[in-house]
Scaffold this active site. Sequence first.
Site, short mmCIF file in Angstrom:
data_model
loop_
_atom_site.label_atom_id
_atom_site.label_comp_id
_atom_site.label_asym_id
_atom_site.label_seq_id
_atom_site.Cartn_x
_atom_site.Cartn_y
_atom_site.Cartn_z
N GLU A 81 -38.20 65.76 4.51
CA GLU A 81 -38.06 66.52 3.26
C GLU A 81 -36.76 67.32 3.29
O GLU A 81 -36.48 68.03 4.26
CB GLU A 81 -39.26 67.46 3.10
N ARG B 16 -46.68 70.89 -12.83
CA ARG B 16 -46.16 70.22 -11.63
C ARG B 16 -46.53 70.97 -10.36
O ARG B 16 -46.76 70.36 -9.32
CB ARG B 16 -44.63 70.08 -11.72
N TYR C 78 -47.52 71.26 -24.90
CA TYR C 78 -48.91 70.93 -24.57
C TYR C 78 -49.42 71.93 -23.54
O TYR C 78 -48.64 72.56 -22.82
CB TYR C 78 -49.03 69.50 -24.04
N ASP D 30 -37.62 58.15 -9.12
CA ASP D 30 -36.32 58.32 -9.77
C ASP D 30 -35.15 57.80 -8.93
O ASP D 30 -34.09 57.49 -9.47
CB ASP D 30 -36.08 59.79 -10.09
#
Length: 373
Positions: free
Chosen positions: A5, A79, A191, A268
């Site tokens: 990471e 998220r 939303y 991505d």
Amino acid sequence: MHILESRDAFHETGAGLQLGPHAVKVLVALGLGDVLKPIASAPADILIRGLESGKPICRIPLGARAEARYGAPYWCLHRQDLHRALAGAVAASPRITATFGFRAGRLAEDSDGIRVSDDKGRSFEGQGLIGADGLWSSTRRAMESDAGSPSQARFSGYVAWRTVLAKPMDQGSDLGSVSLWLGADAHAVHYPVAAGRLFNLVVVRREPPGMEDYEQIGDRDAMLEDTARWPRPVRDLVAAAPDWRRWPLFLCDEGSAWYSGRVLLAGDAAHPLLPFLAQGAAMALEDAWAIGRALGQPDRLIEAAWRDVEQLRLPRVRRVVRASARNAQSFHLSGPLRLARDAAMRMMGGDRLLSAYDWLYGHAETEHRAPAR
């Protein structure tokens, strides 16, 4: 499995995201359904309105109707909540370890495996490497440098302004919907997330070349001024937003390779998506399941596993990319074309508009099988 990471921890960052039934199926299959359900929002529908007129165009049903049709609900999540659930699953697995503060810099591959090194002199070895490090993937740069054909991310001409705010009190029944407002040079979507306690608001606008500096703090006063003539419900949300993050949107060449030798790109890093179909997170989750499935086959060479992933996933992701590009054009129409779009949506109605996406929401990556070889 060893996770490398780049950040110093699994930071719970970001704003909201939409996950269709196809993505929720992956989360449930990973054992996260019971963790996420209490903190997810399940919108009743997608309410589409005109950003100039404020008038409704149509409602696309979600809620119980979509769940019955596709076998899983449509969720909106913060998220941070998804990150927290995934990080908890990683921490609970004895088969997964993590190293933080590591950014892939150089790759060395031979017949025995692959070694990845960073600029601090650290290196790790394994049978294969998955680069899931986003649009500006250092893994992709290293892989393509070795192949001699680096690709370049290019500014799409769109910028997304994102914010999360406390649940508004005066928007009536629309609080339970995904609200999509279509305008000539911009569109807005909002939303509920965090079980309805918070609201996610995104404004996507066309901006000229030279405005593509990567993520930065957005100018709240400029946003208030630019939206001053928008319908009252959107203006109220914009005014209530405490701050904004400005994200220029980029694309890579559609023909870029996802794998080379023992290196595979995912999410991505392999296929950045514009947000006009809300599929970035969903496609990354499907990628992850396909990778696990490919690695689960006994005696499969890593190069063959990566080839299977690309071969199986590429047609679907390309279809999503093209559908998103069509929405980008449709969302921002003006004049007679806008009127024709609105009339066509009204004539089709919500049920037919939903069925047009059966290929997307009805997909179940968890039920697919890798090809026998």
